[in-house]
Design a protein around this motif. Structure first.
Motif, mmCIF file in Angstrom:
data_model
loop_
_atom_site.group_PDB
_atom_site.id
_atom_site.type_symbol
_atom_site.label_atom_id
_atom_site.label_comp_id
_atom_site.label_asym_id
_atom_site.label_seq_id
_atom_site.Cartn_x
_atom_site.Cartn_y
_atom_site.Cartn_z
ATOM 1 N N ASN A 113 -18.617 -43.200 3.330
ATOM 2 C CA ASN A 113 -19.878 -43.717 3.865
ATOM 3 C C ASN A 113 -20.365 -42.732 4.925
ATOM 4 O OD1 ASN A 113 -21.931 -45.125 5.200
ATOM 5 N ND2 ASN A 113 -20.958 -47.091 4.770
ATOM 6 N N PRO A 114 -21.589 -42.167 4.772
ATOM 7 C CA PRO A 114 -22.071 -41.199 5.767
ATOM 8 C C PRO A 114 -22.374 -41.812 7.120
ATOM 9 C CG PRO A 114 -23.792 -41.703 4.176
ATOM 10 C CD PRO A 114 -22.539 -42.349 3.666
ATOM 11 N N LEU A 115 -22.455 -43.143 7.186
ATOM 12 C CA LEU A 115 -22.709 -43.794 8.471
ATOM 13 C C LEU A 115 -21.422 -44.065 9.235
ATOM 14 C CD1 LEU A 115 -25.442 -46.351 7.386
ATOM 15 C CD2 LEU A 115 -25.758 -44.302 8.746
ATOM 16 N N ALA A 116 -20.283 -43.846 8.613
ATOM 17 C CA ALA A 116 -19.005 -44.101 9.289
ATOM 18 C C ALA A 116 -18.653 -42.916 10.170
ATOM 19 C CB ALA A 116 -17.912 -44.318 8.253
ATOM 20 N N SER A 117 -18.375 -43.187 11.416
ATOM 21 C CA SER A 117 -17.931 -42.148 12.351
ATOM 22 C C SER A 117 -17.160 -42.834 13.463
ATOM 23 C CB SER A 117 -19.125 -41.373 12.918
ATOM 24 O OG SER A 117 -19.789 -42.134 13.889
ATOM 25 N N PRO A 118 -16.357 -42.115 14.195
ATOM 26 C CA PRO A 118 -15.618 -42.738 15.294
ATOM 27 C C PRO A 118 -16.531 -43.397 16.316
ATOM 28 C CG PRO A 118 -14.735 -40.570 14.803
ATOM 29 C CD PRO A 118 -15.987 -40.711 13.999
ATOM 30 N N LEU A 303 -21.988 -30.891 4.950
ATOM 31 C CA LEU A 303 -21.965 -31.232 3.522
ATOM 32 C C LEU A 303 -23.203 -30.698 2.808
ATOM 33 C CD1 LEU A 303 -20.911 -34.586 1.977
ATOM 34 C CD2 LEU A 303 -23.154 -33.688 1.414
ATOM 35 N N ARG A 304 -24.369 -30.908 3.404
ATOM 36 C CA ARG A 304 -25.606 -30.455 2.769
ATOM 37 C C ARG A 304 -25.705 -28.932 2.771
ATOM 38 N NH1 ARG A 304 -26.196 -35.461 4.216
ATOM 39 N NH2 ARG A 304 -27.790 -36.804 3.292
ATOM 40 N N THR A 305 -25.183 -28.293 3.801
ATOM 41 C CA THR A 305 -25.245 -26.830 3.856
ATOM 42 C C THR A 305 -24.276 -26.197 2.864
ATOM 43 O OG1 THR A 305 -25.772 -26.997 6.210
ATOM 44 C CG2 THR A 305 -25.111 -24.838 5.393
ATOM 45 N N ALA A 306 -23.067 -26.748 2.785
ATOM 46 C CA ALA A 306 -22.046 -26.170 1.916
ATOM 47 C C ALA A 306 -22.179 -26.617 0.465
ATOM 48 C CB ALA A 306 -20.652 -26.532 2.439
ATOM 49 N N GLY A 307 -22.897 -27.736 0.223
ATOM 50 C CA GLY A 307 -23.080 -28.217 -1.139
ATOM 51 C C GLY A 307 -21.801 -28.720 -1.781
ATOM 52 N N PRO A 311 -17.664 -34.119 2.897
ATOM 53 C CA PRO A 311 -17.798 -33.245 4.064
ATOM 54 C C PRO A 311 -16.662 -32.228 4.146
ATOM 55 C CG PRO A 311 -18.241 -35.522 4.670
ATOM 56 C CD PRO A 311 -17.755 -35.560 3.248
ATOM 57 N N PRO A 312 -16.982 -30.940 4.182
ATOM 58 C CA PRO A 312 -15.924 -29.919 4.277
ATOM 59 C C PRO A 312 -15.336 -29.897 5.690
ATOM 60 C CG PRO A 312 -18.093 -28.904 4.348
ATOM 61 C CD PRO A 312 -18.324 -30.362 4.118
ATOM 62 N N LEU A 313 -14.014 -29.904 5.777
ATOM 63 C CA LEU A 313 -13.359 -30.080 7.076
ATOM 64 C C LEU A 313 -13.598 -28.893 8.020
ATOM 65 C CD1 LEU A 313 -9.948 -31.669 5.971
ATOM 66 C CD2 LEU A 313 -12.132 -32.777 6.481
ATOM 67 N N VAL A 314 -13.333 -27.686 7.533
ATOM 68 C CA VAL A 314 -13.430 -26.519 8.424
ATOM 69 C C VAL A 314 -14.882 -26.259 8.826
ATOM 70 C CG1 VAL A 314 -12.967 -24.056 8.642
ATOM 71 C CG2 VAL A 314 -11.352 -25.508 7.418
ATOM 72 N N VAL A 315 -15.794 -26.370 7.878
ATOM 73 C CA VAL A 315 -17.212 -26.157 8.207
ATOM 74 C C VAL A 315 -17.691 -27.225 9.191
ATOM 75 C CG1 VAL A 315 -19.532 -25.914 7.263
ATOM 76 C CG2 VAL A 315 -17.591 -25.097 5.944
ATOM 77 N N SER A 316 -17.235 -28.458 9.037
ATOM 78 C CA SER A 316 -17.608 -29.519 9.982
ATOM 79 C C SER A 316 -17.097 -29.208 11.382
ATOM 80 C CB SER A 316 -17.046 -30.859 9.507
ATOM 81 O OG SER A 316 -17.573 -31.227 8.259
ATOM 82 N N MET A 317 -15.880 -28.660 11.466
ATOM 83 C CA MET A 317 -15.350 -28.263 12.781
ATOM 84 C C MET A 317 -16.245 -27.220 13.433
ATOM 85 S SD MET A 317 -11.269 -27.874 12.040
ATOM 86 C CE MET A 317 -11.074 -26.941 13.538
#
Length: 367
Positions: A113-118, A303-307, A311-317
């Protein structure tokens, strides 16, 4: 960015658009270009913003002066500004942003879910409530002092976030952890901890409540090497452990029966990944206070940038670090003598993004 597979020696590697097959002996690797470009672009942006954060401010220093100071040169003033004031602050922002980006990516991938976050599941607000309790009651009221107060505010915030995450998991558990139920329980816990924080601010003395409000806005002011070292050491352990779970994270994108057929224990993997994400978010909150929307926005931007399908973990970091360091640069340089807390800048950027995300999801449901 890469997928390693074993192929027979001499077998031709399959060519797929956007992927470059590489082979070393019997092992071949598929290099996916778009995530790699996203990662390199993010790293270049982070390097640029980080350098500007060290150079710009009330005492501007040229890029050459910053480099000279970092390698042991520079005069006394440059060493004081770069090494004692700006570098620890920028590094704290970088580490905190990376932790929040990774935490958000794991949470959104597990919950799907894209709305889920800490932030929305109550982890950061739980850490904030625990820190507020200590600030308010260990001050003029004196209700909690001594041993608890001596543990230090960051440690209390870290424990508060982890305890909140465990409570959310336990309350959502019904023979397994359903994603929809987890989000609902998390939103409820978020509301509960926010109201507990407001109540503590109301009953506390004005001076203590003011100190708590400053902490709750999320700030990198006055961060020094004592803040950088523990966060850096913790991330050295947590980040590799989180990345090792990427295989289970990929399997969790399927339904539970398929995940079991793949040999992944569903509940254990889901619980361990969510706990790791909660620890990362709590650690970041303990270091700089609650910095809003970073864990929510950066995984979706990555996610949108990497396609990628999740969500890609390293790119998100990298994107998380870029957002926090960039927000700190804006807060220090664009408002003259008024230095805004970095959390206010990220909230100003993240609130419109949350509205966009809600509208986008609504249109998806309607179609």
């Amino acid at each position: 960015m890469t997928e390693s597979v074993r192929t027979p020696v001499g077998a031709p590697a399959a060519r797929v658009r956007g992927r470059v097959p590489l082979r070393v002996g019997p092992v071949s690797t598929v290099l996916r270009l778009r995530p790699l470009v996203a990662l390199l672009g993010g790293l270049a942006g982070l390097l640029l913003v980080f350098a500007c954060d060290l150079a710009l401010g009330d005492y501007p220093i040229s890029p050459l002066g910053v480099l000279r100071t970092l390698f042991g040169g520079g005069d006394a003033g440059e060493r004081l500004v770069v090494l004692q004031l700006r570098l620890p602050r920028a590094l704290t922002g970088l580490l905190v942003g990376a932790a929040l980006g990774l935490s958000g990516a794991i949470t959104q991938a597990v919950v799907r879910n894209p709305l889920a976050s800490p932030d929305l599941l109550g982890v950061t607000t739980g850490a904030g409530a625990a820190a507020t309790a200590v600030i308010v009651t260990s001050g003029t009221l004196g209700g909690i002092s001594g041993v608890v107060a001596s543990l230090g505010l960051p440690l209390v915030a870290l424990v508060g976030g982890i305890v909140t995450a465990v409570l959310v998991g336990l309350l959502a558990y019904r023979g397994g952890v359903d994603s929809f139920r987890l989000v609902l329980v998390g939103i409820g816990m978020n509301a509960l901890t926010v109201n507990a924080t407001l109540w503590l601010l109301t009953v506390g003395e004005t001076q203590d409540a003011g100190r708590a409000m400053v902490w709750l806005t999320g700030s990198l002011n006055a961060r020094d090497w004592d803040n950088v070292v523990p966060v850096g050491l913790a991330l050295l352990v947590l980040v590799p452990l989180s990345l090792l779970g990427s295989h289970a994270l990929g399997a969790l994108q399927f339904d539970d029966d398929t995940v079991r057929e793949l040999g992944v224990p569903v509940n254990i993997a889901r619980g361990a990944l969510l706990l790791g994400a909660a620890v990362l978010a709590s650690l970041a909150t303990a270091a700089a206070g609650p910095i809003a929307f970073v864990a929510l926005a950066t995984p979706q931007i990555a996610l949108r940038t990497a396609g990628t399908p999740r969500p890609p973990l390293v790119v998100s970091m990298v994107f998380g670090a870029l957002l926090v360091v960039g927000a700190d640069l804006v807060s220090r340089t664009l408002f003259g003598s008024l230095q805004l807390p970095v959390g206010i800048v990220t909230a100003a950027l993240g609130a419109p993004y949350l509205i966009y995300l809600l509208v986008h999801r609504y249109r998806e449901v309607q179609t």
